[in-house]
Every structure is written in structure tokens, then in C-alpha cells.
Design a protein around this motif. Structure first.
Motif, PDB file in Angstrom:
ATOM      1  N   GLN A 185     131.463 -40.595  77.395  1.00  0.00           N
ATOM      2  CA  GLN A 185     130.315 -40.937  76.547  1.00  0.00           C
ATOM      3  C   GLN A 185     130.746 -40.835  75.096  1.00  0.00           C
TER       4      GLN A 185
ATOM      5  N   GLU B  13     120.386 -44.515  78.521  1.00  0.00           N
ATOM      6  CA  GLU B  13     119.379 -44.645  79.568  1.00  0.00           C
ATOM      7  C   GLU B  13     118.467 -43.429  79.488  1.00  0.00           C
TER       8      GLU B  13
ATOM      9  N   LEU C 239     126.032 -32.482  74.512  1.00  0.00           N
ATOM     10  CA  LEU C 239     125.424 -32.355  75.837  1.00  0.00           C
ATOM     11  C   LEU C 239     124.259 -33.323  76.011  1.00  0.00           C
ATOM     12  N   VAL C 240     123.419 -33.396  75.008  1.00  0.00           N
ATOM     13  CA  VAL C 240     122.246 -34.258  75.144  1.00  0.00           C
ATOM     14  C   VAL C 240     122.646 -35.725  75.179  1.00  0.00           C
ATOM     15  N   PHE C 241     123.574 -36.095  74.340  1.00  0.00           N
ATOM     16  CA  PHE C 241     124.008 -37.500  74.364  1.00  0.00           C
ATOM     17  C   PHE C 241     124.622 -37.860  75.713  1.00  0.00           C
ATOM     18  N   ARG C 242     125.372 -36.923  76.264  1.00  0.00           N
ATOM     19  CA  ARG C 242     125.923 -37.156  77.600  1.00  0.00           C
ATOM     20  C   ARG C 242     124.787 -37.348  78.602  1.00  0.00           C
ATOM     21  N   GLY C 243     123.716 -36.589  78.417  1.00  0.00           N
ATOM     22  CA  GLY C 243     122.586 -36.722  79.323  1.00  0.00           C
ATOM     23  C   GLY C 243     121.830 -38.028  79.150  1.00  0.00           C
ATOM     24  N   MET C 244     121.962 -38.639  77.960  1.00  0.00           N
ATOM     25  CA  MET C 244     121.253 -39.891  77.726  1.00  0.00           C
ATOM     26  C   MET C 244     122.153 -41.116  77.928  1.00  0.00           C
ATOM     27  N   ALA C 245     123.448 -40.880  78.052  1.00  0.00           N
ATOM     28  CA  ALA C 245     124.392 -42.008  78.067  1.00  0.00           C
ATOM     29  C   ALA C 245     124.152 -42.920  79.262  1.00  0.00           C
ATOM     30  N   ALA C 246     124.280 -44.221  79.015  1.00  0.00           N
ATOM     31  CA  ALA C 246     124.194 -45.190  80.117  1.00  0.00           C
ATOM     32  C   ALA C 246     125.376 -44.987  81.055  1.00  0.00           C
TER      33      ALA C 246
ATOM     34  N   ASP D  10     114.573 -41.833  80.371  1.00  0.00           N
ATOM     35  CA  ASP D  10     113.290 -42.012  81.052  1.00  0.00           C
ATOM     36  C   ASP D  10     112.117 -41.934  80.073  1.00  0.00           C
TER      37      ASP D  10
ATOM     38  N   LYS E  40     115.841 -32.490  83.456  1.00  0.00           N
ATOM     39  CA  LYS E  40     116.530 -33.640  84.031  1.00  0.00           C
ATOM     40  C   LYS E  40     117.596 -34.152  83.060  1.00  0.00           C
ATOM     41  N   LEU E  41     117.209 -34.269  81.798  1.00  0.00           N
ATOM     42  CA  LEU E  41     118.149 -34.773  80.798  1.00  0.00           C
ATOM     43  C   LEU E  41     119.330 -33.819  80.639  1.00  0.00           C
ATOM     44  N   VAL E  42     119.043 -32.537  80.554  1.00  0.00           N
ATOM     45  CA  VAL E  42     120.121 -31.583  80.329  1.00  0.00           C
ATOM     46  C   VAL E  42     121.040 -31.514  81.547  1.00  0.00           C
ATOM     47  N   PHE E  43     120.458 -31.502  82.739  1.00  0.00           N
ATOM     48  CA  PHE E  43     121.308 -31.452  83.935  1.00  0.00           C
ATOM     49  C   PHE E  43     122.181 -32.681  84.015  1.00  0.00           C
ATOM     50  N   ARG E  44     121.620 -33.813  83.645  1.00  0.00           N
ATOM     51  CA  ARG E  44     122.435 -35.034  83.632  1.00  0.00           C
ATOM     52  C   ARG E  44     123.594 -34.867  82.644  1.00  0.00           C
ATOM     53  N   GLY E  45     123.308 -34.190  81.533  1.00  0.00           N
ATOM     54  CA  GLY E  45     124.357 -33.967  80.541  1.00  0.00           C
ATOM     55  C   GLY E  45     125.409 -32.984  80.996  1.00  0.00           C
ATOM     56  N   MET E  46     125.059 -32.139  81.949  1.00  0.00           N
ATOM     57  CA  MET E  46     126.038 -31.161  82.423  1.00  0.00           C
ATOM     58  C   MET E  46     126.708 -31.600  83.712  1.00  0.00           C
TER      59      MET E  46
ATOM     60  N   SER F  71     120.775 -24.921  74.752  1.00  0.00           N
ATOM     61  CA  SER F  71     120.200 -26.264  74.872  1.00  0.00           C
ATOM     62  C   SER F  71     119.097 -26.293  75.925  1.00  0.00           C
TER      63      SER F  71
ATOM     64  N   ARG G 189     131.273 -35.503  86.458  1.00  0.00           N
ATOM     65  CA  ARG G 189     131.471 -36.939  86.652  1.00  0.00           C
ATOM     66  C   ARG G 189     132.256 -37.176  87.960  1.00  0.00           C
TER      67      ARG G 189
END
Lengths: 231, 231, 231, 231
Positions: free
Chosen positions: C229, D159, D207-214, D161, C206-212, C169, C215
Motif C-alpha cells: 500500500q 476501498e 495502519l489506517v491507510f493499509r486498512g483503506m487500501a484497495a 465502507d 473492521k478498518l483497523v483489522f484490515r490494516g493489520m 490506533s 497479506r
DNA sequence: TATGAATGAGGTTTCATTCAT
DNA sequence: TATGAATGAAACCTCATTCAT
């Protein structure tokens, strides 16, 4: 065995009978235009309104088609020329003028004019069609004209050093006009120096006949040498 | 770019310089013999002693080779004719006789004779080469002869109704002889009626000049014989 | 044996030493642009400023040239990546961000980006170069990133279900950007949806790191289920 | 035109109708495998079970065949995607998950996956096919996904960017998987790091959805733990 | 070392001919 | 009888490779 099947389809029958001639005409036109090698056999078929396969029902190969074209369009005009030449009578120059003008106008305007070009372009690839052509067209044509010239000499109308050369002088421009019709003239090239072929034919014959004409017996200019011509 | 080699390979260089001319000669011979379409490009190459690929080092396509052949063998003889015509002086019939015999003998014997056939066979497929030919060969050639005829008329040596027709009467047999050389004559057909081209040229010119010659002023129309011929 | 001939021509010597690299650069550019089969070896030579023959002094065949290109432009960037990854310290996400941005910017801007396209287009024709590529580039690159992810998991910074998938990814968009640079972008197609590659790299990471990202331990909301999620 | 035969040859007719599709399939497979330039047109013909000549009955040149291949295999899957995207309802992440998994599985398994590779390898040689591809495939595909992301943002589920970057983050790995299928995977290279494409698709989307989740509204910044990650 | 003329195998494309319908 | 899809030999042209200089 239906009772009326002796001629099952008169329409198709008529088409079928006409087919070979239609194909030969189409083939002549295209062979003269593009040359034998550059003409595709399908083009010939399409131009005659049939399909590729049908062509091969009537002619076993493209080469045989060429030979058939030559034979078909070859001799006809020559034969009428021979008959007219034999039948005519009167002052030879007048007879020849009339004969050549009529005869050559028909040749120039008919398909035979194309055959001249075709022969020139294809003899070296198909020499046997050349033999046929010389025997059936060139030699008889030459004979007609040389016969007439000799008749003119016998009658005291002409003075000609070399009859065979004179025949060439007379006929070659007429032949080349035919060739020209199907080469340069057909693509509109050289209009500047182009002349009307019929007008040229008359002017040409007039000039040549003047060149062959017997001179008056040198009226009396003291020394008996005839005034002769320049060159 | 090797630093010190202004002429890196004189032997190959000499071959390279000669190649185009060798290829053009081979191409002319074959195109005249078989026609453009029926000549394979490998045949041209082999006839020039090189391989298929080498041909394409010098000419980008078979069609470009044809155009190069035309251009290469075209204008040369005409130009010498023009100069000789301008330089000559004396009785016009003699000048013309000399000029045409010399000029046409060279043309007949050289490669230009083949180009006449080639043009006839290929103009309709490649009309642009025809334009060039007319402009560079046909028109100048016509101009030379018509200029001389007019000079003869001005000097009172010739009487000619239609100068352009007379030019055709003079030149067309010469042209057709060239074509003949590369068609029937080349395959030994029609020997019966074949005549020596140089002898014919003399006889032809003699006949035509006689046809153009000014008549003596009709000494006195005493006897009732008619002087000329009909048409 | 002249006294000073140990290095007979320093200029040419320098050229000679540079030749292989110049040829490899030219070859890479052309192979990437047009593909191996569609690139003529003379084009490569000309682009490197030498003649056809010279190319064959350095590489025995076009295929060997391809292999040399791959080997030459392949591993370098990966190795620097490995060293930087090992040396770096601090929060893993920050380390990875820094590493990937630096590393990939160099790759994207350098010749290696072209090799990605070249590998994709040519592996199936030359499978052995693929083996080499996977072993020397793909596997080490994958190992660097998966090592960092695992370090992040160990430190409690990341929560990742499938590390190998996460590596894909992360890296696949970066790889495809490289390919894109040498395909669509190189011919100016698709500008409407094109995005700046460096800006995209930041946004993507940024998006991928947020996904990984791990929590927070679910502060205390009565029922123990985490809000999670969707998919 | 035989008078009474509206369908002269049903058997041949059926073959003729099937031929283009058979040839296009064979061509796609080979162009994807070996590249356009490295595929001989006879190979395509043989793979479709016909002879060299037959290929040229249906496509006028190899290049036209390539264009026909692209057009034939291009847009179909995209259009079904658009319809499904419009029809679906419910939580956006779930809708997207379902849509993308179904859609991309079909693409990955069908011929469209090969077209991705083909476009990449050939755009620079045939830029006009690229225009078409972007307009008909890339842009609509991008629009579907960005539309869904925006719907998710509007509903407070996502969410994000930079929506365009997110689309790339989502789709690029899927595209590269398609390319990979027809390059490395097709010759069995890189098995060590290969992953099941369907499994990867799920993991990637997760993974990507988790990265985009609010994020939940930050329940109360009581404890000092930092919530997110750096970049 | 460097060149580029030359080669010829091999690729693309055409077209005369066949043949199932 | 007529068709036109199919064939494959052969034409045109390209290009990787060699080699004399």
C-alpha cells in the motif's frame, strides 16, 4: 523664549479656566442623581468632557470634590435673598409673598435645589459640610423669614404664637419641593399626586399667611373672647 | 428526611425565624445612616450579630435586601392611619389634629421615619421601589388627609382653595421633620435653629388649621379695615 | 438495652448502607458534567437525596470524594475484560472483535465512560489519582489488547510494525467516543457530524483489522516485490 | 482631546496593543492546565505580568475571557489545512500522509492542541462556545479528510465502507494525542505506555491507510487460503 | 445518623488614585 | 496641561466545612 508665548494657547487657556466650574457642575448633577458613593469619579470627568486624570489636577480627591461642590453652589442664592428682604418695603405679607416667590423660584430652578438633596443624603457621612451649610444657608434663610414675620407682628399684620415654628411651616414645604424635584419627580414617579411646584408655592403661601394673619379686633360680640380658630 | 421529627431543631428554628427581621432592622438603620451604596453588606451583618455569609442565606443580594427593607417597614403605619381616620368623628379640625398628632408621632418615632429619607436618597437608583412607595404609602396618606379636609369643607368648618395643595402644606413639614431627624439632627448639626418636633407639629397644625378655617360671615363691613391679606 | 435493638431501624439501616454508593453515583455524574471545581458539594448531596452535612459523614472532604469516585468506578470493567480475553479462543481477529465490542459497549454505556472524561479534566489538579488510573486501568487495558495483537502475529494472522502504536490506533477512538458522549454529545452539539457510537465501533475495528491483516504470500507475480500500500 | 497629538503615547500604546494577546496566552495555558473554574483570574493576570485590575480593562469578565481565548486560538490551523489539501496533488495516500503529518504536527505543537482539551472540559458549562467550535473547526476538519478519502475512492486507491467512520478512525487518535499532551503527559504520568506522538502519528496513518487500501483484483483464487480476516 | 444554619476564607469584580508619557 | 493604562485595596458574593441540635 519665543516672543509671543506669554499666552501660548488662548483656546486651551480658556478651557482651563472653565474646567473647575464644568467639573463642579457635572459633579453636582451626578452626586444629586446617584449619591456621592454611587457616583464614579470617572463619570464626573466624562460628564465634564475630560478624562479621569484631569479631574485630579483640579481636586485632590473625590471627597474634596464633594466639599468644593457644596461650597460652590451653596450660598449664592441666599445672599441675594437677604438683600432683597432688606430692601423691600410695604405690607409685610405682600413683601414676603414677592420675596419668597422670586427667591424660591430661582432656588427651585437653579442648582441650589439639588444641593438641598445632596446635603440631606450626605451630611451624616461628611458632617463638616453640614456645619458650613447650616451656618451659611440655613441660619441666614431662617433669619430672613423670621425677621419678616417679626416685622409683620410689629406692624400688627400677623398674629403668630411661635415664630420659629412658623418659619418652618413656611419653608419646609418649599425645601421638600426642591428635594422632590431631584428624587421622585426626576424619575417620573408619583405623577398622580404631583402638583405644579410654582402653583403650589402660591397656594401654600396664601394658606400660611391666612393662618398668620391678624384677626380683625372682634367687631363687638358681647363677651370679649375672640372667636379664635378651631384646633 | 428523618422519619419522626416534625420540628427537628426548635432553637435554631427560632433563630432562623428571627433573623430576617433582625437583618432588616440593621439594614434600615445603616442604609438610612450612610446610604445604600456607602453601606457594606458586612456592616449590616455585623450589626445584626451575624457573619457576612449569613446575610446571604436570607437575602440573595444587597439590592434585594434594600427592597425587602422598604417593603418591610413601609405600609404598616399608613394602614393604622386609615382606620383611625375612618373611625373618628366630631369637629374635623379636632379629629384631624388628634389623628395627625397620634399618627405622625408614631411615624416620627418609629422606623418609618427613616424610610422617608431612604426613599428620597435611593429612588433614582432603584425606581421600582419608588412606584411601590407612592402606591402604598404616599397616595393613601394623601387620600386620608384630603378626605378629612373635604369633610371639613362639607361641614362648613374649612374654606380651602386647593385641597391638594393644602394636603402638601400640612404633610410636607411633617415629612421633612422625619428626614431631618435622620440627617442633620442625627449628627447634632444645626442645633441653633432646631425645634422640638412634637411641639413643632402642634404649632404647625394650629397655624395651618387657622389658615383653612372658615371665616365668620363678615359681621358687617363697617370699618374700612381690610379683612384678609394680599396674595 | 431494649431486647430488639440490635438493628434498631432496618429501613434507615438499608439507606445508610446504600448512602456511599448513592453519593458516589451522584458525584460522578456531576463531576463529569461540570468538572470537579465547578460542582458544589451541596449539589452532590442534593442529587443523592441527602443534605450537605450528611455528605461529610461519609467523605471527609470534597477532594476525598473525588478520589473515592475514581476508585469506585474505575477498575471493574477492566477486570472483566481481562478474564474474557484470557478465556476466549479461535481466530484472533474474531476473538478481538467479540471482546472489544462487548467490553467497550459495556464501558461506553456504563459509568466508566464518564471516568475517562473525569480523568482527563482532573489529572493535572490531582496527579495521584492519575497514577492509580494508569496502573489499574490504562496499563491492563493496553496489555489485554497488545497481548491479543501479539497472539495474532504469532498465529500469522496479523502483520503489525509497531504493536504499541496499533493498540493506540485501536483504543483511542473508543476512548474519545466515551469522552465525546459526556462533552459535546451531552449538550447536543455537533449533531451534523455525529455518528452512532456502536456502528462506529464496528466500522472502526473492521478498518483497523484490515490494516493489520497479514497479506497472502504474494502468489507469484514474477518480480518478487509485493504490491503493497502507498504510505 | 489635546489639539496636536495624534499618537499621544507610543510606548503605552504598544503595551496596550500587546496586552490582549499576552492575556489570552496566559489564560489558555492556565485554563488548559487547571480548568476554567479552578483558575483564579488573578493567576491569569500575574502570568501575563499584569495586575488583577488590568485583566478587567481588556475583558469584562472571566467568562468573556474564556470565550475570547477559544475564538483567538481556534480556527487558524484549520484554514491552512484546507488550503494545503486543495493545493496538493498526486496519489491520495501520499497527499494525505503529507498533509496530515504537517498539519497535525503544527496543531499538536501549537496552542490549538490545548483548545481541544479546553473544549472537552468546558462545553457542558458553556455550550455556545461549542457550537462555534464545531462549525469552525470540527466540521471543516472533517470535511477536509472525508474529501480526500472520497478522492482516493474515486481514483481507485481506497476501498472504504463508511467514509465518516474512517474519518473518525483517522482523526480521533490524533485529537486524543493532543488532549493527552495536556493531561497525563503534562504531569508525567503513564510514561510506561507513552509513545512518541510524531512516531505514533506515522504508524497510525500507515495502519489506517493499509486498512483503506484497495485490494489487488484477487489474482486467481487458486490456493485454498482465505484472503481476508473475519470481521 | 441526619440536618441545615452559620461561618469566613477566598474568589470575582470595581474603582479611586497614580504616573509615565 | 491632559491622558488613560495600570494598580491594588476593598467591595460583593460563594461555598467548603463545622457543629448544635
Amino acid at each position: 523664549m519665543p516672543p509671543f508665548s506669554s499666552d501660548p494657547c488662548p483656546f486651551r487657556r480658556r478651557r482651563k479656566d472653565a474646567r473647575p466650574a464644568e467639573l463642579l457642575e457635572a459633579a453636582l448633577a451626578l452626586f444629586v442623581e446617584k449619591g456621592f458613593a454611587a457616583t464614579r469619579s470617572e463619570e464626573v470627568a466624562r460628564a465634564a468632557g475630560v478624562s479621569k486624570g484631569t479631574l485630579y489636577l483640579y481636586f485632590p480627591s473625590k471627597e474634596e470634590l464633594l466639599k468644593a461642590v457644596i461650597q460652590h453652589f451653596m450660598g449664592t442664592e441666599i445672599e441675594t435673598g437677604i438683600q432683597e428682604a432688606a430692601a423691600a418695603d410695604g405690607p409685610v405679607a405682600e413683601v414676603m409673598e414677592t420675596l419668597l416667590v422670586n427667591w424660591w423660584t430661582r432656588i427651585y430652578e437653579g442648582p441650589a435645589s439639588g444641593v438641598f438633596k445632596l446635603m440631606i443624603t450626605e451630611v451624616r457621612n461628611f458632617p463638616d459640610i453640614g456645619e458650613f451649610w447650616v451656618e451659611r444657608v440655613v441660619a441666614p434663610g431662617h433669619a430672613i423669614v423670621s425677621g419678616l414675620i417679626r416685622r409683620g407682628i410689629d406692624r400688627g399684620e400677623f398674629e403668630v404664637d411661635d415664630v420659629d415654628s412658623a418659619v418652618h411651616s413656611i419653608l419646609m414645604p418649599l425645601i421638600l419641593e426642591c428635594v422632590h424635584k431631584h428624587s421622585f419627580m426626576a424619575c417620573g414617579i408619583g405623577k398622580e399626586i404631583e402638583i405644579d411646584p410654582i402653583a403650589f408655592m402660591h397656594a401654600h403661601l396664601k394658606l400660611v399667611f391666612r393662618g398668620m394673619a391678624a384677626r380683625p379686633p372682634a367687631p363687638a360680640p358681647a363677651g370679649g373672647r375672640k372667636a379664635g380658630q378651631a384646633a
